[in-house]
Design a protein around this motif. Structure first.
Motif, PDB file in Angstrom:
ATOM      1  N   ASP A 199      31.157  -4.549  30.288  1.00  0.00           N
ATOM      2  CA  ASP A 199      30.335  -4.223  29.141  1.00  0.00           C
ATOM      3  C   ASP A 199      30.493  -5.597  28.438  1.00  0.00           C
ATOM      4  O   ASP A 199      29.380  -5.999  27.638  1.00  0.00           O
ATOM      5  CB  ASP A 199      30.521  -3.074  28.402  1.00  0.00           C
ATOM      6  N   VAL A 200      31.775  -6.118  27.920  1.00  0.00           N
ATOM      7  CA  VAL A 200      31.640  -7.153  27.227  1.00  0.00           C
ATOM      8  C   VAL A 200      30.975  -8.427  27.700  1.00  0.00           C
ATOM      9  O   VAL A 200      30.390  -9.280  27.081  1.00  0.00           O
ATOM     10  CB  VAL A 200      33.204  -7.545  27.194  1.00  0.00           C
ATOM     11  N   ALA A 201      31.397  -8.804  29.060  1.00  0.00           N
ATOM     12  CA  ALA A 201      30.632  -9.914  29.697  1.00  0.00           C
ATOM     13  C   ALA A 201      29.127  -9.631  29.733  1.00  0.00           C
ATOM     14  O   ALA A 201      28.538 -10.761  29.463  1.00  0.00           O
ATOM     15  CB  ALA A 201      31.053  -9.893  31.246  1.00  0.00           C
ATOM     16  N   ASP A 232      22.470   1.038  33.725  1.00  0.00           N
ATOM     17  CA  ASP A 232      22.560   1.591  32.162  1.00  0.00           C
ATOM     18  C   ASP A 232      23.443   0.611  31.438  1.00  0.00           C
ATOM     19  O   ASP A 232      23.091   0.578  30.138  1.00  0.00           O
ATOM     20  CB  ASP A 232      22.905   3.098  32.029  1.00  0.00           C
ATOM     21  N   MET A 233      24.700   0.159  31.910  1.00  0.00           N
ATOM     22  CA  MET A 233      25.320  -0.768  31.247  1.00  0.00           C
ATOM     23  C   MET A 233      24.378  -2.035  30.782  1.00  0.00           C
ATOM     24  O   MET A 233      24.500  -2.312  29.428  1.00  0.00           O
ATOM     25  CB  MET A 233      26.406  -1.391  32.050  1.00  0.00           C
ATOM     26  N   ILE A 234      23.490  -2.409  31.523  1.00  0.00           N
ATOM     27  CA  ILE A 234      22.723  -3.443  31.171  1.00  0.00           C
ATOM     28  C   ILE A 234      21.746  -3.267  30.081  1.00  0.00           C
ATOM     29  O   ILE A 234      21.688  -4.044  29.173  1.00  0.00           O
ATOM     30  CB  ILE A 234      21.903  -4.061  32.436  1.00  0.00           C
ATOM     31  N   GLN A 235      21.218  -2.279  30.365  1.00  0.00           N
ATOM     32  CA  GLN A 235      20.428  -1.671  29.140  1.00  0.00           C
ATOM     33  C   GLN A 235      21.082  -1.486  27.880  1.00  0.00           C
ATOM     34  O   GLN A 235      20.523  -1.798  26.465  1.00  0.00           O
ATOM     35  CB  GLN A 235      19.671  -0.344  29.561  1.00  0.00           C
ATOM     36  N   LEU A 242      16.192  -5.440  28.450  1.00  0.00           N
ATOM     37  CA  LEU A 242      14.947  -4.412  28.999  1.00  0.00           C
ATOM     38  C   LEU A 242      14.867  -4.850  30.578  1.00  0.00           C
ATOM     39  O   LEU A 242      15.099  -5.927  30.815  1.00  0.00           O
ATOM     40  CB  LEU A 242      13.566  -5.105  28.588  1.00  0.00           C
ATOM     41  N   VAL A 243      15.155  -3.685  31.241  1.00  0.00           N
ATOM     42  CA  VAL A 243      15.032  -3.787  32.769  1.00  0.00           C
ATOM     43  C   VAL A 243      13.602  -3.329  33.447  1.00  0.00           C
ATOM     44  O   VAL A 243      13.137  -2.368  32.988  1.00  0.00           O
ATOM     45  CB  VAL A 243      16.182  -2.867  33.328  1.00  0.00           C
ATOM     46  N   PRO A 244      13.257  -4.362  34.100  1.00  0.00           N
ATOM     47  CA  PRO A 244      12.179  -4.233  34.915  1.00  0.00           C
ATOM     48  C   PRO A 244      11.994  -2.983  36.072  1.00  0.00           C
ATOM     49  O   PRO A 244      13.123  -2.801  36.694  1.00  0.00           O
ATOM     50  CB  PRO A 244      11.633  -5.404  35.531  1.00  0.00           C
ATOM     51  N   GLY A 245      10.975  -1.916  36.089  1.00  0.00           N
ATOM     52  CA  GLY A 245      11.037  -1.035  37.279  1.00  0.00           C
ATOM     53  C   GLY A 245      12.134  -0.095  37.033  1.00  0.00           C
ATOM     54  O   GLY A 245      12.746   0.187  35.830  1.00  0.00           O
ATOM     55  N   GLN A 246      12.958  -0.021  38.071  1.00  0.00           N
ATOM     56  CA  GLN A 246      14.153   0.969  38.175  1.00  0.00           C
ATOM     57  C   GLN A 246      15.204   0.315  37.697  1.00  0.00           C
ATOM     58  O   GLN A 246      16.439   0.755  37.329  1.00  0.00           O
ATOM     59  CB  GLN A 246      14.222   1.703  39.518  1.00  0.00           C
ATOM     60  N   VAL A 274      15.868  -8.662  30.931  1.00  0.00           N
ATOM     61  CA  VAL A 274      15.128  -9.635  30.091  1.00  0.00           C
ATOM     62  C   VAL A 274      15.584  -9.471  28.739  1.00  0.00           C
ATOM     63  O   VAL A 274      15.562  -8.297  28.097  1.00  0.00           O
ATOM     64  CB  VAL A 274      13.614  -9.273  30.410  1.00  0.00           C
ATOM     65  N   LYS A 275      16.120 -10.521  28.119  1.00  0.00           N
ATOM     66  CA  LYS A 275      16.508 -10.346  26.707  1.00  0.00           C
ATOM     67  C   LYS A 275      15.201 -10.389  25.775  1.00  0.00           C
ATOM     68  O   LYS A 275      14.315 -11.171  26.192  1.00  0.00           O
ATOM     69  CB  LYS A 275      17.229 -11.727  26.324  1.00  0.00           C
TER      70      LYS A 275
END
Length: 319
Positions: free
Chosen positions: A214-216, A287-290, A295-299, A315-316
Motif C-alpha cells: 500500500d505504501v509503494a 481495491d488497494m489501487i483505488q 481511478l481504475v478502468p473497467g473492472q 490512472v491518477k
C-alpha cells in the motif's frame, strides 16, 4: 543408487508434486542455510500479520527482516532471472511482457496534458533491475512510434539485479544512452523522484515482494503526473478450479525441485511460489489501487492465461 534408480526417483518427485513449507521460526542465518520439509498449508492456515510483522512466503517475519531476506532471494536468482520466470509462468512470461508493453504503447501521443512530444514519455520501471521491461519499452517507442526521446529509469532495491541489467544493456542500443538509467531505490521511498514528474509507472512481477504494498502504491501516486498511469503485471489467482489444481501442483511440486536442479537453489524458488500464493486476489489488489487514489478502468484488471498473471492499471485523476 544406480542411474536408473536415480531417474525413477526424480520422475516420482516431479510428478508426485513435493509440497513443502517453512515452519520453524529460527533466528535468521541466511536464506539458503536450511530447508524445512512439510505439507503446503492452505490459505486459511496463513498466520495474520501483526504490528511490526509481515509475511515472507508462508513465514511471518519482522518487517525489518523481510527486505533483507527478499534481497537474498534475488541476489541468488539474478543471473538465472529468465529461467526463474520461465519456470514460474510455464514459459509464457515473455509473451505477457510483449503484450504488456504493446498495450501501454510507450511513445505514442502525449500520455498526460503536461507530456512534451519533443521530450517523449518519462517512464519509471520499478523492480525492473534486469531491464526486461525497460528494453522492450524503448524498443517499442523507437520502432513502433518513431520516438527517440522517451526515456526509462529502472529502479530496483537489489544491486545484483541492477548489475545484471547493466550487463544486459550492453547488448542493446541504450547502454550509454541518456534514455536509460539504472538507480538503486526502494519502491516505498522514492525520494529521488519529484512529485508529479512521471508519465508511466510500471512494475512487473515485483510488487508481491514489497514489504508494504500500500505504501509503494501511494508512492507511485505521488510521483505520477495527473493523468499518468500506474501499470502492474503480477502473478495472480487462477480462475478455473481444475486449472488451478494443476498449476498449484506444478508450482509447489516441480518448480522448487527444478530450481534446485537448474540453479542449485531450491529455497529461493520455494519462496517465490509461496509469495505468489500469498499475493492478494485480483479484486483485493484492485481495491488497494483505488484506495491509493487511482481511478481504475473497467473492472480494474485483465487476466492473462486464465489468471496465472494479471495486468492492473490505475490512472491518477486530473484535478
Amino acid at each position: 543408487m544406480n542411474m536408473q534408480a536415480s531417474k525413477t526417483l526424480f520422475r516420482r518427485q516431479l510428478l508426485g508434486g513435493l509440497k513443502w513449507r517453512r515452519t520453524a521460526r529460527e533466528p535468521y542465518r541466511c536464506f539458503s542455510c536450511s530447508i524445512r520439509h512439510e505439507q503446503e498449508p492452505s490459505p486459511s492456515k496463513f498466520p495474520q500479520d501483526t504490528a511490526g510483522t509481515t509475511h515472507f512466503g508462508y513465514e511471518t517475519v519482522d518487517e525489518a527482516l523481510k527486505e533483507h531476506k527478499v534481497g537474498a532471494v534475488f541476489s541468488s536468482v539474478a543471473s538465472s532471472y529468465d529461467t526463474m520466470n520461465d519456470l514460474m509462468s510455464l514459459g509464457i512470461h515473455r509473451l505477457w511482457k510483449d503484450y504488456f508493453v504493446r498495450n501501454l504503447n510507450p511513445g505514442a501521443n502525449p500520455l498526460t496534458s503536461s507530456s512534451d512530444p519533443e521530450k517523449g514519455w518519462n517512464i519509471l520501471d520499478i523492480a525492473g533491475g534486469t531491464g526486461d521491461i525497460a528494453f522492450r519499452m524503448l524498443d517499442h517507442a523507437s520502432t513502433i512510434n518513431n520516438d527517440a526521446h522517451t526515456k526509462v529509469t529502472v529502479a530496483d532495491i537489489n544491486p545484483d539485479m541492477l548489475a545484471e541489467g547493466k550487463k544486459r544493456a550492453l547488448a542493446t542500443p541504450y547502454a550509454r544512452s541518456p534514455r536509460l538509467k539504472f538507480v538503486e531505490a526502494n519502491a516505498e521511498k522514492l525520494d529521488m523522484i519529484p512529485d508529479n514528474s512521471v508519465d508511466l509507472y510500471t512494475v512487473a512481477f515485483g510488487v508481491r515482494n514489497f514489504t508494504h504494498k500500500d505504501v509503494a502504491i501511494r508512492e507511485a501516486f505521488r510521483v505520477l503526473k495527473p493523468g499518468g498511469v500506474f501499470a502492474c503485471m503480477e502473478f495472480s489467482k487462477v480462475n478455473n478450479p481444475l486449472f488451478d489444481a494443476f498449476y498449484k501442483r506444478w508450482s509447489f511440486g516441480a518448480i522448487p525441485l527444478i530450481g534446485q536442479l537448474v540453479a542449485g537453489d531450491r529455497d529461493s524458488y520455494q519462496y517465490l511460489v509461496e509469495s505468489i500464493d500469498r499475493f492478494p486476489s485480483q479484486t483485493e489488489f484492485r481495491d488497494m489501487i483505488q484506495e491509493a487514489g487511482f481511478l481504475v478502468p473497467g473492472q480494474g484488471w485483465e487476466d492473462l492465461t486464465g489468471g496465472i498473471a494479471a495486468i492492473h492499471k490505475g490512472v491518477k485523476p486530473i484535478r
